[in-house]
Design a protein around this motif. Structure first.
Motif, PDB file in Angstrom:
ATOM      1  N   ASP A  16      21.790   0.777  14.736  1.00 34.83           N
ATOM      2  CA  ASP A  16      20.910   0.514  15.873  1.00 34.83           C
ATOM      3  C   ASP A  16      19.471   0.421  15.380  1.00 34.83           C
ATOM      4  N   ALA A  17      18.822  -0.689  15.644  1.00 32.46           N
ATOM      5  CA  ALA A  17      17.454  -0.895  15.155  1.00 32.46           C
ATOM      6  C   ALA A  17      16.615  -1.557  16.236  1.00 32.46           C
ATOM      7  N   ALA A  18      15.322  -1.336  16.160  1.00 33.27           N
ATOM      8  CA  ALA A  18      14.386  -1.881  17.142  1.00 33.27           C
ATOM      9  C   ALA A  18      13.271  -2.637  16.432  1.00 33.27           C
ATOM     10  N   LEU A  19      12.535  -3.422  17.220  1.00 32.66           N
ATOM     11  CA  LEU A  19      11.333  -4.086  16.734  1.00 32.66           C
ATOM     12  C   LEU A  19      10.118  -3.458  17.398  1.00 32.66           C
ATOM     13  N   ASP A  20       9.030  -3.356  16.641  1.00 28.44           N
ATOM     14  CA  ASP A  20       7.764  -2.865  17.188  1.00 28.44           C
ATOM     15  C   ASP A  20       6.706  -3.937  16.944  1.00 28.44           C
ATOM     16  N   PRO A  21       6.321  -4.690  17.992  1.00 29.00           N
ATOM     17  CA  PRO A  21       5.364  -5.779  17.815  1.00 29.00           C
ATOM     18  C   PRO A  21       3.921  -5.319  17.703  1.00 29.00           C
ATOM     19  N   THR A  22       3.682  -3.992  17.747  1.00 29.67           N
ATOM     20  CA  THR A  22       2.318  -3.475  17.664  1.00 29.67           C
ATOM     21  C   THR A  22       2.050  -2.680  16.390  1.00 29.67           C
ATOM     22  N   ARG A  23       3.078  -2.413  15.596  1.00 32.87           N
ATOM     23  CA  ARG A  23       2.920  -1.561  14.423  1.00 32.87           C
ATOM     24  C   ARG A  23       2.042  -2.228  13.377  1.00 32.87           C
ATOM     25  N   GLY A  24       1.061  -1.473  12.858  1.00 31.83           N
ATOM     26  CA  GLY A  24       0.196  -1.962  11.795  1.00 31.83           C
ATOM     27  C   GLY A  24       0.639  -1.457  10.437  1.00 31.83           C
ATOM     28  N   PHE A  25      -0.248  -1.581   9.460  1.00 30.89           N
ATOM     29  CA  PHE A  25       0.020  -1.137   8.093  1.00 30.89           C
ATOM     30  C   PHE A  25      -0.515   0.276   7.903  1.00 30.89           C
ATOM     31  N   ASP A  26       0.368   1.260   7.720  1.00 32.07           N
ATOM     32  CA  ASP A  26      -0.074   2.613   7.386  1.00 32.07           C
ATOM     33  C   ASP A  26      -0.412   2.661   5.900  1.00 32.07           C
ATOM     34  N   HIS A  27      -0.908   3.799   5.424  1.00 35.26           N
ATOM     35  CA  HIS A  27      -1.398   3.810   4.042  1.00 35.26           C
ATOM     36  C   HIS A  27      -0.259   3.786   3.019  1.00 35.26           C
ATOM     37  N   GLY A  28       0.968   4.059   3.457  1.00 30.71           N
ATOM     38  CA  GLY A  28       2.101   3.851   2.567  1.00 30.71           C
ATOM     39  C   GLY A  28       2.345   2.384   2.275  1.00 30.71           C
ATOM     40  N   VAL A  29       1.751   1.526   3.091  1.00 32.20           N
ATOM     41  CA  VAL A  29       1.866   0.079   2.904  1.00 32.20           C
ATOM     42  C   VAL A  29       0.589  -0.479   2.266  1.00 32.20           C
ATOM     43  N   PHE A  30      -0.558  -0.271   2.926  1.00 27.51           N
ATOM     44  CA  PHE A  30      -1.750  -0.980   2.451  1.00 27.51           C
ATOM     45  C   PHE A  30      -2.327  -0.420   1.156  1.00 27.51           C
ATOM     46  N   VAL A  31      -2.149   0.859   0.881  1.00 24.99           N
ATOM     47  CA  VAL A  31      -2.708   1.401  -0.362  1.00 24.99           C
ATOM     48  C   VAL A  31      -2.057   0.760  -1.595  1.00 24.99           C
ATOM     49  N   PRO A  32      -0.732   0.776  -1.730  1.00 24.16           N
ATOM     50  CA  PRO A  32      -0.176   0.102  -2.913  1.00 24.16           C
ATOM     51  C   PRO A  32      -0.323  -1.413  -2.864  1.00 24.16           C
ATOM     52  N   MET A  33      -0.216  -2.007  -1.670  1.00 24.40           N
ATOM     53  CA  MET A  33      -0.248  -3.465  -1.595  1.00 24.40           C
ATOM     54  C   MET A  33      -1.637  -4.029  -1.904  1.00 24.40           C
ATOM     55  N   LEU A  34      -2.674  -3.278  -1.672  1.00 23.90           N
ATOM     56  CA  LEU A  34      -4.013  -3.724  -2.067  1.00 23.90           C
ATOM     57  C   LEU A  34      -4.117  -3.892  -3.576  1.00 23.90           C
ATOM     58  N   ILE A  35      -3.284  -3.171  -4.327  1.00 29.09           N
ATOM     59  CA  ILE A  35      -3.256  -3.311  -5.778  1.00 29.09           C
ATOM     60  C   ILE A  35      -2.204  -4.345  -6.197  1.00 29.09           C
TER      61      ILE A  35
END
Length: 263
Positions: free
Chosen positions: A107-126
């Motif tokens: 069972d899975a859902a979609l969240d159309p408002t979720r942004g990038f938390d620091h687990g995402v943007f911190v490594p991805m900026l590098i």
């Protein structure tokens, strides 16, 4: 071309943008992240990031076309809250992933408002400083059941054939209170066990060990709560029969930290 699956450390808060010894401690990790794309068979068409910093009652996928920033760390200099990572989302990939999960009975859902938390943007900026690769984020389920999350990864494995990199963003050691205590034994012992488990040549043996990670030496010393380890379970599940290898290893503030790739 078929993409691998990767589990990495995302550092400590905005670690790469701090000054002094704290920032220098993460130089090795920064260098690894900066070369991550070069080691792939080709540039991925999208990245699905499993973040240790997002938990929901059921697995949820971020489906925003232009995700905002979520500054979910505290007490850092003002410039750490001005970081920006304007990578596009991929709503169609989020829907595709939800379909794969549904086909596997998850069972899975979609969240159309979720942004990038620091687990995402911190490594991805590098990893991709130009923010050109579309990103879909995937939550953990709040019960943090390792076997369930291995199953989630297995359900998502077909995405690898579609040019999608499945990236688990967590940490092989995550005990904030102990990070700077100067004690090295627990982290080294658990890291040795984790490396042996993640690189087992037989997938069934690997997954069985990861399911029982709490029985590992120093398990709770290194993970009082396991949310930073669970992205590895998703990555291992998506690996299928691919054998894991350690692609990053360093001592950060005296704690052994490792990252793994499969395929």
């Amino acid at each position: 071309m078929r993409q691998p699956t990767i589990f990495l450390s995302h550092g400590g808060g905005p670690s790469f943008w701090l000054d002094g010894p704290m920032a220098r401690a993460f130089d090795g990790l920064k260098a690894y992240l900066g070369g991550l794309l070069d080691d792939l068979p080709e540039r991925p068409r999208a990245i699905l990031v499993v973040s240790a910093h997002w938990e929901e009652p059921r697995i949820t996928l971020g489906s925003a076309p232009a995700p905002a920033m979520i500054f979910d760390y505290y007490g850092f200099p003002a410039h750490a809250y001005r970081l920006s990572y304007p990578a596009p989302g991929a709503p169609e990939l989020a829907e595709r992933a939800r379909g794969l999960l549904a086909a596997a009975g998850v069972d899975a859902a979609l969240d159309p408002t979720r942004g990038f938390d620091h687990g995402v943007f911190v490594p991805m900026l590098i990893v991709d400083p130009g923010a050109t690769i579309p990103i879909v984020t995937l939550s953990l389920r709040q019960d943090l059941d390792p076997a369930f999350h291995i199953g989630v990864g297995a359900a998502l494995a077909p995405l690898r054939e579609e040019g999608v990199l499945i990236l688990g963003s967590g940490n092989s050691f995550h005990n904030i209170r102990a990070f700077f205590d100067g004690e090295e034994t627990a982290a080294a012992g658990f890291d040795a066990w984790l490396t042996e488990a993640a690189t087992k040549p037989e997938a069934k043996e690997r997954d069985a060990l990861l399911e029982r990670w709490r029985q590992a030496p120093f398990a709770r010393d290194c993970h009082p709560r396991e949310e930073h380890l669970l992205p590895l379970m998703v990555v291992a599940g998506a690996a299928g029969a691919d054998v894991g290898r350690r692609v990053f290893h360093d001592s950060i503030a005296g704690k052994a930290i490792s990252g793994f790739a499969f395929g």
